[in-house]
Write an enzyme that holds these catalytic residues in place. Structure first.
Site, PDB file in Angstrom:
ATOM      1  CG  ASP A 289     -46.123   4.202 115.931  1.00 56.56           C
ATOM      2  OD1 ASP A 289     -45.958   3.312 115.071  1.00 56.56           O
ATOM      3  OD2 ASP A 289     -45.856   4.035 117.136  1.00 56.56           O
TER       4      ASP A 289
ATOM      5  CB  ILE B 222     -46.120   1.390 106.497  1.00 48.89           C
ATOM      6  CG1 ILE B 222     -46.283   2.909 106.357  1.00 48.89           C
ATOM      7  CG2 ILE B 222     -45.704   1.006 107.912  1.00 48.89           C
ATOM      8  CD1 ILE B 222     -47.424   3.487 107.158  1.00 48.89           C
TER       9      ILE B 222
ATOM     10  CB  ALA C 274     -39.147  -7.463 109.924  1.00 50.66           C
TER      11      ALA C 274
ATOM     12  CE  LYS D  98     -44.238  -5.986 102.238  1.00 47.52           C
ATOM     13  NZ  LYS D  98     -44.813  -4.666 102.486  1.00 47.52           N
TER      14      LYS D  98
ATOM     15  CE1 TYR E 165     -39.113  -8.610 101.720  1.00 48.21           C
ATOM     16  CE2 TYR E 165     -41.007 -10.086 101.735  1.00 48.21           C
ATOM     17  CZ  TYR E 165     -40.478  -8.811 101.656  1.00 48.21           C
ATOM     18  OH  TYR E 165     -41.316  -7.736 101.517  1.00 48.21           O
TER      19      TYR E 165
ATOM     20  CB  SER F  41     -39.380   6.412 100.209  1.00 51.33           C
ATOM     21  OG  SER F  41     -38.682   6.526 101.413  1.00 51.33           O
ATOM     22  CB  ILE F  42     -41.645   2.544  96.929  1.00 50.50           C
ATOM     23  CG1 ILE F  42     -40.501   1.535  96.710  1.00 50.50           C
ATOM     24  CG2 ILE F  42     -42.752   2.338  95.901  1.00 50.50           C
ATOM     25  CD1 ILE F  42     -40.903   0.072  96.819  1.00 50.50           C
TER      26      ILE F  42
ATOM     27  N   GLY G  83     -45.896   6.674 104.602  1.00 51.37           N
ATOM     28  CA  GLY G  83     -44.661   5.886 104.592  1.00 51.37           C
ATOM     29  C   GLY G  83     -43.549   6.472 103.756  1.00 51.37           C
TER      30      GLY G  83
ATOM     31  CB  THR H 136     -35.831   1.602  99.626  1.00 51.84           C
ATOM     32  OG1 THR H 136     -36.180   0.333 100.195  1.00 51.84           O
ATOM     33  CG2 THR H 136     -36.549   1.780  98.307  1.00 51.84           C
TER      34      THR H 136
HETATM   35  P1  NAP Z   1     -38.549   2.903 102.950  1.00 43.40           P
HETATM   36  O1  NAP Z   1     -38.202   4.073 102.146  1.00 43.40           O
HETATM   37  O2  NAP Z   1     -37.639   2.543 104.070  1.00 43.40           O
HETATM   38  O3  NAP Z   1     -40.051   3.043 103.459  1.00 43.40           O
HETATM   39  C1  NAP Z   1     -40.562   2.261 104.511  1.00 43.40           C
HETATM   40  C2  NAP Z   1     -41.402   3.184 105.328  1.00 43.40           C
HETATM   41  O4  NAP Z   1     -42.065   2.457 106.398  1.00 43.40           O
HETATM   42  C3  NAP Z   1     -40.557   4.278 106.011  1.00 43.40           C
HETATM   43  O5  NAP Z   1     -41.080   5.536 105.692  1.00 43.40           O
HETATM   44  C4  NAP Z   1     -40.718   3.975 107.483  1.00 43.40           C
HETATM   45  O6  NAP Z   1     -40.657   5.129 108.288  1.00 43.40           O
HETATM   46  C5  NAP Z   1     -42.106   3.368 107.476  1.00 43.40           C
HETATM   47  N1  NAP Z   1     -42.409   2.722 108.756  1.00 43.40           N
HETATM   48  C6  NAP Z   1     -41.764   1.705 109.365  1.00 43.40           C
HETATM   49  N2  NAP Z   1     -42.320   1.473 110.562  1.00 43.40           N
HETATM   50  C7  NAP Z   1     -43.333   2.367 110.707  1.00 43.40           C
HETATM   51  C8  NAP Z   1     -44.279   2.649 111.729  1.00 43.40           C
HETATM   52  N3  NAP Z   1     -44.308   1.983 112.884  1.00 43.40           N
HETATM   53  N4  NAP Z   1     -45.176   3.632 111.511  1.00 43.40           N
HETATM   54  C9  NAP Z   1     -45.178   4.351 110.362  1.00 43.40           C
HETATM   55  N5  NAP Z   1     -44.297   4.153 109.356  1.00 43.40           N
HETATM   56  C10 NAP Z   1     -43.385   3.167 109.543  1.00 43.40           C
HETATM   57  O7  NAP Z   1     -38.605   1.567 102.056  1.00 43.40           O
HETATM   58  P2  NAP Z   1     -39.484   1.158 100.783  1.00 43.40           P
HETATM   59  O8  NAP Z   1     -38.713   0.064 100.159  1.00 43.40           O
HETATM   60  O9  NAP Z   1     -39.881   2.341 100.011  1.00 43.40           O
HETATM   61  O10 NAP Z   1     -40.758   0.473 101.445  1.00 43.40           O
HETATM   62  C11 NAP Z   1     -42.094   0.910 101.219  1.00 43.40           C
HETATM   63  C12 NAP Z   1     -43.025  -0.282 101.074  1.00 43.40           C
HETATM   64  O11 NAP Z   1     -42.673  -0.973  99.859  1.00 43.40           O
HETATM   65  C13 NAP Z   1     -42.900  -1.317 102.178  1.00 43.40           C
HETATM   66  O12 NAP Z   1     -44.194  -1.862 102.439  1.00 43.40           O
HETATM   67  C14 NAP Z   1     -42.041  -2.378 101.539  1.00 43.40           C
HETATM   68  O13 NAP Z   1     -42.188  -3.655 102.127  1.00 43.40           O
HETATM   69  C15 NAP Z   1     -42.587  -2.348 100.127  1.00 43.40           C
HETATM   70  N6  NAP Z   1     -41.768  -2.995  99.092  1.00 43.40           N
HETATM   71  C16 NAP Z   1     -40.439  -2.654  98.971  1.00 43.40           C
HETATM   72  C17 NAP Z   1     -39.687  -3.275  97.987  1.00 43.40           C
HETATM   73  C18 NAP Z   1     -38.226  -2.956  97.835  1.00 43.40           C
HETATM   74  O14 NAP Z   1     -37.512  -3.759  97.213  1.00 43.40           O
HETATM   75  N7  NAP Z   1     -37.729  -1.831  98.321  1.00 43.40           N
HETATM   76  C19 NAP Z   1     -40.276  -4.201  97.113  1.00 43.40           C
HETATM   77  C20 NAP Z   1     -41.623  -4.494  97.249  1.00 43.40           C
HETATM   78  C21 NAP Z   1     -42.368  -3.880  98.258  1.00 43.40           C
HETATM   79  P3  NAP Z   1     -39.360   5.386 109.227  1.00 43.40           P
HETATM   80  O15 NAP Z   1     -38.157   5.102 108.394  1.00 43.40           O
HETATM   81  O16 NAP Z   1     -39.453   6.805 109.611  1.00 43.40           O
HETATM   82  O17 NAP Z   1     -39.499   4.419 110.353  1.00 43.40           O
END
Ligand code: NAP
Length: 261
Positions: free
Chosen positions: A68, A96, A99, A168, A161, A18-19, A12, A199
Site C-alpha cells: 500500500d 501509482i 484521487a 503530478k 484532471y 495497466s501501463i 502498480g 486504463t
Molecule cells: P491503472 O492500471 O489503474 O494503475 C494505477 C495503479 O495505481 C493501480 O495498480 C492501483 O492499484 C495503484 N494504486 C492506487 N492506489 C494505490 C495505493 N494506495 N497503493 C498502491 N498502489 C495503488 O492505471 P494507469 O493508467 O496504468 O496508471 C499508472 C500510472 O500512469 C499512474 O501514475 C497514472 O497517473 C500514470 N499515467 C496514466 C496515464 C493514462 O492516461 N492512463 C497517462 C499518464 C500517466 P489498485 O487498482 O489495486 O488500487
C-alpha cells in the site's frame, strides 16, 4: 538485450490494460527479471494470474508482493520481503496514482483539504517514501534507475484532471530533488510523461474519450500512444543506454506537448 542481468521492480499493476503491464512486457522481452507489487490483498489472485503470462524465456520466478503506497510500514515490509528473496534490484517503476472521484468530477476549487492531501500522498509522496526506504534497506544496486509515470496535466490546466495535475506537478518536482540527492550514489531518477491511455484509472477522468480524440487531431503523429510504447521508453531509462540522464521528464505522447495551438 538492453536489460540482460537486471532485476526490475514494477509497482502498480492492476490488469492487462495497466501501463505497468506494457512496461513489464518490454522489460521482460529485453531480458530483465521482473518483480511486481500490487495494492490490495484482494487483487493478489488476479494479478498473480496475469503476471504468469509475462514472456519468461529464462524461467524466472514471477510474483507480486502486496504494497500500500499510502503506508510507510507497508512499503518497508514489501521492499524488505523483496530484498530477502531477490537481493538488490536495478530498477524501480512507480506506476501509482489515486484521487477521490469527487475531486476529479467537481471543479478544482472545490477540492477538499483531505482530497488534496490524499492525491499528493498516494501519487507523489509515495515515490519519495519508496526511494528513501529502498536506499535505507540497501535495495538498490549501483547504477540503479528509478522511473515514475506522470502526465501533461502537471504542466497545463486540463479540465477534469484537477487535483491529479497538482499531484503530478509535485511528483515531477520530487523526481528532480530525488535525482539531485541520489545522483551522488549514481542512482538516477526520471519521469515519463505518457500520453492519455484508456486504463481503469483513466476512466475516472471526465470526458477522457474527447482527450484521446484531441490528441489524434493535434499531435504531430496524429495518434495515441500504447502502453508498450511507454514501456519501451521506460526500458531505455532502466538501461545503461541512458546512463547520463537523470532528473528528466521525457514525453511519450506522439508529440502532443510541443504544440502551441
Ligand atoms: P491503472 O492500471 O489503474 O494503475 C494505477 C495503479 O495505481 C493501480 O495498480 C492501483 O492499484 C495503484 N494504486 C492506487 N492506489 C494505490 C495505493 N494506495 N497503493 C498502491 N498502489 C495503488 O492505471 P494507469 O493508467 O496504468 O496508471 C499508472 C500510472 O500512469 C499512474 O501514475 C497514472 O497517473 C500514470 N499515467 C496514466 C496515464 C493514462 O492516461 N492512463 C497517462 C499518464 C500517466 P489498485 O487498482 O489495486 O488500487
Amino acid at each position: 538485450m538492453l536489460l540482460e542481468g537486471k532485476k526490475i521492480l514494477i509497482m502498480g499493476i492492476r490488469n492487462k490494460w495497466s501501463i505497468a503491464w506494457g512496461v513489464a512486457n518490454s522489460c521482460a522481452e529485453n531480458g530483465a527479471q521482473v518483480i511486481f507489487t500490487h495494492n490490495t490483498a484482494e487483487s493478489a489472485e488476479k494479478v498473480n494470474a496475469l503476471i504468469q503470462e509475462l514472456p519468461n524465456p529464462n524461467g524466472f520466478t514471477v510474483e507480486s508482493f502486496q504494497c500500500d503506497a499510502g503506508s510507510d510500514q507497508s512499503i518497508q515490509e514489501c521492499l524488505e520481503n523483496i530484498k530477502a528473496k531477490y537481493g538488490k534490484v536495478d530498477g524501480i517503476l512507480h506506476s501509482i496514482a489515486h484521487a477521490n472521484t469527487e475531486d476529479l468530477r467537481n471543479d478544482f476549487y472545490k477540492t477538499s483539504r483531505e482530497g488534496y492531501a490524499h492525491a499528493c500522498d498516494i501519487s507523489a509522496y509515495s515515490l519519495v517514501a519508496t526511494a528513501r526506504i529502498a536506499k535505507e534497506i540497501d535495495l538498490l544496486n549501483e547504477n540503479a534507475s528509478i522511473v515514475a509515470l506522470t502526465y501533461y496535466g502537471a504542466e497545463k490546466a486540463i479540465d477534469g484532471y484537477n487535483v491529479m495535475g497538482v499531484a503530478k506537478a509535485a511528483l515531477e518536482a520530487s523526481i528532480r530533488y530525488l535525482a539531485m540527492n541520489l545522483g551522488k550514489e549514481n542512482i538516477r531518477v526520471n519521469g515519463i510523461s505518457a500520453g492519455p491511455i484508456k486504463t481503469l484509472s483513466a476512466k475516472g477522468i471526465k470526458d477522457f474519450n474527447s482527450i484521446l480524440d484531441i490528441v489524434e487531431e493535434k499531435a504531430p503523429l496524429h495518434r495515441n500512444v500504447t502502453t508498450r510504447e511507454v514501456g519501451d521508453a521506460v526500458t531505455f531509462l532502466f538501461s545503461n543506454m541512458s546512463s547520463a540522464i537523470t532528473g528528466e521528464i521525457i514525453h511519450v505522447d506522439s508529440g502532443y506537448s510541443i504544440m502551441g495551438v
